[in-house]
Write a protein that holds these residues in place. Structure first.
Motif, PDB file in Angstrom:
ATOM      1  N   THR A  98      48.555  15.825  67.724  1.00  0.00           N
ATOM      2  CA  THR A  98      48.519  16.923  66.744  1.00  0.00           C
ATOM      3  C   THR A  98      49.532  18.006  67.089  1.00  0.00           C
ATOM      4  OG1 THR A  98      46.780  18.065  67.953  1.00  0.00           O
ATOM      5  CG2 THR A  98      46.073  16.554  66.211  1.00  0.00           C
ATOM      6  N   LYS A  99      50.583  17.634  67.776  1.00  0.00           N
ATOM      7  CA  LYS A  99      51.558  18.599  68.293  1.00  0.00           C
ATOM      8  C   LYS A  99      52.049  19.592  67.226  1.00  0.00           C
ATOM      9  CE  LYS A  99      53.900  18.801  72.344  1.00  0.00           C
ATOM     10  NZ  LYS A  99      53.151  19.273  73.443  1.00  0.00           N
ATOM     11  N   GLY A 100      52.440  19.129  66.042  1.00  0.00           N
ATOM     12  CA  GLY A 100      53.011  20.013  65.037  1.00  0.00           C
ATOM     13  C   GLY A 100      51.993  20.772  64.195  1.00  0.00           C
ATOM     14  N   LYS A 101      50.737  20.413  64.265  1.00  0.00           N
ATOM     15  CA  LYS A 101      49.721  21.013  63.400  1.00  0.00           C
ATOM     16  C   LYS A 101      49.300  22.414  63.812  1.00  0.00           C
ATOM     17  CE  LYS A 101      47.607  16.686  61.924  1.00  0.00           C
ATOM     18  NZ  LYS A 101      48.549  16.486  60.877  1.00  0.00           N
ATOM     19  N   PHE A 102      49.527  22.782  65.070  1.00  0.00           N
ATOM     20  CA  PHE A 102      49.041  24.062  65.565  1.00  0.00           C
ATOM     21  C   PHE A 102      50.153  24.980  66.068  1.00  0.00           C
ATOM     22  CE2 PHE A 102      45.594  20.937  66.384  1.00  0.00           C
ATOM     23  CZ  PHE A 102      44.721  21.399  65.414  1.00  0.00           C
ATOM     24  N   GLY A 103      51.368  24.692  65.710  1.00  0.00           N
ATOM     25  CA  GLY A 103      52.484  25.543  66.130  1.00  0.00           C
ATOM     26  C   GLY A 103      52.635  25.541  67.634  1.00  0.00           C
ATOM     27  N   LYS A 104      52.727  26.736  68.203  1.00  0.00           N
ATOM     28  CA  LYS A 104      52.939  26.853  69.653  1.00  0.00           C
ATOM     29  C   LYS A 104      51.633  26.922  70.440  1.00  0.00           C
ATOM     30  CE  LYS A 104      53.243  31.796  69.260  1.00  0.00           C
ATOM     31  NZ  LYS A 104      53.599  32.998  69.895  1.00  0.00           N
ATOM     32  N   ALA A 105      50.502  26.774  69.768  1.00  0.00           N
ATOM     33  CA  ALA A 105      49.189  26.883  70.425  1.00  0.00           C
ATOM     34  C   ALA A 105      49.020  25.827  71.512  1.00  0.00           C
ATOM     35  CB  ALA A 105      48.080  26.737  69.394  1.00  0.00           C
ATOM     36  N   PHE A 106      48.412  26.248  72.601  1.00  0.00           N
ATOM     37  CA  PHE A 106      48.091  25.339  73.703  1.00  0.00           C
ATOM     38  C   PHE A 106      46.571  25.219  73.755  1.00  0.00           C
ATOM     39  CE2 PHE A 106      47.230  24.331  78.152  1.00  0.00           C
ATOM     40  CZ  PHE A 106      48.045  23.220  78.299  1.00  0.00           C
ATOM     41  N   ILE A 107      46.069  24.008  73.505  1.00  0.00           N
ATOM     42  CA  ILE A 107      44.626  23.781  73.401  1.00  0.00           C
ATOM     43  C   ILE A 107      44.162  22.942  74.581  1.00  0.00           C
ATOM     44  CG2 ILE A 107      42.787  22.844  71.952  1.00  0.00           C
ATOM     45  CD1 ILE A 107      44.881  23.042  69.622  1.00  0.00           C
ATOM     46  N   THR A 108      43.125  23.409  75.245  1.00  0.00           N
ATOM     47  CA  THR A 108      42.516  22.668  76.345  1.00  0.00           C
ATOM     48  C   THR A 108      41.058  22.408  75.997  1.00  0.00           C
ATOM     49  OG1 THR A 108      43.933  23.823  77.914  1.00  0.00           O
ATOM     50  CG2 THR A 108      42.038  22.658  78.820  1.00  0.00           C
ATOM     51  N   VAL A 109      40.628  21.167  76.163  1.00  0.00           N
ATOM     52  CA  VAL A 109      39.227  20.816  75.936  1.00  0.00           C
ATOM     53  C   VAL A 109      38.491  21.075  77.244  1.00  0.00           C
ATOM     54  CG1 VAL A 109      37.616  19.004  75.267  1.00  0.00           C
ATOM     55  CG2 VAL A 109      39.898  19.076  74.238  1.00  0.00           C
ATOM     56  N   MET A 110      37.656  22.112  77.239  1.00  0.00           N
ATOM     57  CA  MET A 110      36.960  22.519  78.458  1.00  0.00           C
ATOM     58  C   MET A 110      35.730  21.661  78.740  1.00  0.00           C
ATOM     59  SD  MET A 110      38.980  24.867  79.368  1.00  0.00           S
ATOM     60  CE  MET A 110      38.166  25.698  80.706  1.00  0.00           C
ATOM     61  N   ALA A 111      34.998  21.296  77.692  1.00  0.00           N
ATOM     62  CA  ALA A 111      33.778  20.502  77.865  1.00  0.00           C
ATOM     63  C   ALA A 111      33.382  19.889  76.538  1.00  0.00           C
ATOM     64  CB  ALA A 111      32.645  21.370  78.390  1.00  0.00           C
ATOM     65  N   ALA A 112      32.603  18.834  76.610  1.00  0.00           N
ATOM     66  CA  ALA A 112      32.022  18.207  75.419  1.00  0.00           C
ATOM     67  C   ALA A 112      30.589  17.821  75.770  1.00  0.00           C
ATOM     68  CB  ALA A 112      32.823  16.988  74.994  1.00  0.00           C
ATOM     69  N   ARG A 113      29.653  18.287  74.984  1.00  0.00           N
ATOM     70  CA  ARG A 113      28.228  17.980  75.194  1.00  0.00           C
ATOM     71  C   ARG A 113      27.725  17.201  73.994  1.00  0.00           C
ATOM     72  NH1 ARG A 113      29.359  19.209  79.596  1.00  0.00           N
ATOM     73  NH2 ARG A 113      28.878  21.095  80.711  1.00  0.00           N
ATOM     74  N   MET A 114      27.006  16.150  74.260  1.00  0.00           N
ATOM     75  CA  MET A 114      26.526  15.251  73.211  1.00  0.00           C
ATOM     76  C   MET A 114      25.068  15.526  72.866  1.00  0.00           C
ATOM     77  SD  MET A 114      29.296  13.657  72.779  1.00  0.00           S
ATOM     78  CE  MET A 114      28.623  12.694  71.461  1.00  0.00           C
ATOM     79  N   SER A 115      24.748  15.332  71.588  1.00  0.00           N
ATOM     80  CA  SER A 115      23.348  15.396  71.167  1.00  0.00           C
ATOM     81  C   SER A 115      22.648  14.151  71.708  1.00  0.00           C
ATOM     82  CB  SER A 115      23.262  15.453  69.647  1.00  0.00           C
ATOM     83  OG  SER A 115      23.789  14.276  69.078  1.00  0.00           O
ATOM     84  N   PRO A 116      21.319  14.157  71.806  1.00  0.00           N
ATOM     85  CA  PRO A 116      20.603  12.996  72.352  1.00  0.00           C
ATOM     86  C   PRO A 116      20.885  11.686  71.608  1.00  0.00           C
ATOM     87  CG  PRO A 116      19.152  14.878  72.291  1.00  0.00           C
ATOM     88  CD  PRO A 116      20.415  15.291  71.588  1.00  0.00           C
ATOM     89  N   ASP A 117      21.143  11.755  70.299  1.00  0.00           N
ATOM     90  CA  ASP A 117      21.431  10.528  69.548  1.00  0.00           C
ATOM     91  C   ASP A 117      22.919  10.182  69.535  1.00  0.00           C
ATOM     92  OD1 ASP A 117      22.474  12.444  67.865  1.00  0.00           O
ATOM     93  OD2 ASP A 117      21.378  11.771  66.083  1.00  0.00           O
ATOM     94  N   LEU A 118      23.727  10.969  70.241  1.00  0.00           N
ATOM     95  CA  LEU A 118      25.179  10.794  70.346  1.00  0.00           C
ATOM     96  C   LEU A 118      25.895  10.930  69.000  1.00  0.00           C
ATOM     97  CD1 LEU A 118      25.345   7.791  72.862  1.00  0.00           C
ATOM     98  CD2 LEU A 118      25.244  10.221  73.361  1.00  0.00           C
ATOM     99  N   GLY A 119      25.247  11.553  68.039  1.00  0.00           N
ATOM    100  CA  GLY A 119      25.836  11.704  66.712  1.00  0.00           C
ATOM    101  C   GLY A 119      26.625  12.987  66.526  1.00  0.00           C
ATOM    102  N   VAL A 120      26.448  13.951  67.448  1.00  0.00           N
ATOM    103  CA  VAL A 120      27.148  15.230  67.350  1.00  0.00           C
ATOM    104  C   VAL A 120      27.719  15.578  68.721  1.00  0.00           C
ATOM    105  CG1 VAL A 120      26.939  17.691  66.831  1.00  0.00           C
ATOM    106  CG2 VAL A 120      25.596  16.041  65.526  1.00  0.00           C
ATOM    107  N   ALA A 121      28.988  15.953  68.719  1.00  0.00           N
ATOM    108  CA  ALA A 121      29.635  16.413  69.951  1.00  0.00           C
ATOM    109  C   ALA A 121      29.990  17.873  69.793  1.00  0.00           C
ATOM    110  CB  ALA A 121      30.885  15.588  70.232  1.00  0.00           C
ATOM    111  N   LYS A 122      29.457  18.703  70.666  1.00  0.00           N
ATOM    112  CA  LYS A 122      29.815  20.118  70.679  1.00  0.00           C
ATOM    113  C   LYS A 122      30.931  20.261  71.705  1.00  0.00           C
ATOM    114  CE  LYS A 122      27.592  24.617  70.615  1.00  0.00           C
ATOM    115  NZ  LYS A 122      26.322  25.326  70.778  1.00  0.00           N
ATOM    116  N   VAL A 123      32.096  20.724  71.231  1.00  0.00           N
ATOM    117  CA  VAL A 123      33.300  20.713  72.053  1.00  0.00           C
ATOM    118  C   VAL A 123      33.781  22.146  72.266  1.00  0.00           C
ATOM    119  CG1 VAL A 123      35.652  19.834  72.243  1.00  0.00           C
ATOM    120  CG2 VAL A 123      33.917  18.477  71.054  1.00  0.00           C
ATOM    121  N   TRP A 124      33.898  22.553  73.544  1.00  0.00           N
ATOM    122  CA  TRP A 124      34.384  23.881  73.884  1.00  0.00           C
ATOM    123  C   TRP A 124      35.879  23.808  74.121  1.00  0.00           C
ATOM    124  CZ3 TRP A 124      29.491  22.437  74.837  1.00  0.00           C
ATOM    125  CH2 TRP A 124      28.485  23.357  74.545  1.00  0.00           C
ATOM    126  N   LEU A 125      36.630  24.671  73.410  1.00  0.00           N
ATOM    127  CA  LEU A 125      38.079  24.685  73.500  1.00  0.00           C
ATOM    128  C   LEU A 125      38.575  26.013  74.047  1.00  0.00           C
ATOM    129  CD1 LEU A 125      38.929  23.258  69.960  1.00  0.00           C
ATOM    130  CD2 LEU A 125      38.810  21.999  72.103  1.00  0.00           C
TER     131      LEU A 125
END
Length: 128
Positions: free
Chosen positions: A26-53
């Motif tokens: 997604t390099k061109g979609k966010f301009g000069k923004a630098f995005i780091t995925v800090m954590a991802a926590r899953m719901s018990p059914d693995l259907g939802v991922a809460k992602v901290w950026l």
């Protein structure tokens, strides 16, 4: 309640793959923004991922998050192309702005700007 081994393992996979997506695909979609995925926590059914950026080099973070939410389906599709053979369900993504690194940087600036006088030299008391 703590996460199961399955949730932890799946969360690490999501974190790794989303990190690569943000750095390469997604390099061109966010301009000069630098995005780091800090954590991802899953719901018990693995259907939802809460992602901290962690987002750097962005002036208007609320607008950035709104833009990210508007193309969430595209990011989820890229994720599905990467992990589709490993998992049954590609989770819904919920992005959360992690401001921990930014807060730490702010605190470093505040502490370094403090004018703290040096401690007076300790005088040794003479004993007779």
């Amino acid at each position: 309640m703590s996460e199961s081994k399955r949730q932890l393992k799946f969360g690490k996979l999501i974190q790794k793959e989303l990190g690569e997506i943000f750095q390469k695909d997604t390099k061109g979609k966010f301009g000069k923004a630098f995005i780091t995925v800090m954590a991802a926590r899953m719901s018990p059914d693995l259907g939802v991922a809460k992602v901290w950026l962690s987002v750097m080099m962005v002036d208007d973070k609320p607008a950035f998050m709104k833009h990210l939410d508007s193309i969430k389906w595209e990011i989820r599709k890229m994720l599905g192309q990467r992990i589709g053979k490993q998992v049954r369900i590609i989770p819904e993504l919920v992005f959360v702005l992690d401001e921990g690194a930014e807060y730490a940087s702010y605190m470093d600036k505040v502490i370094s700007a403090l004018d703290i006088p040096p401690a007076p030299p300790e005088e040794e008391e003479e004993e007779d």
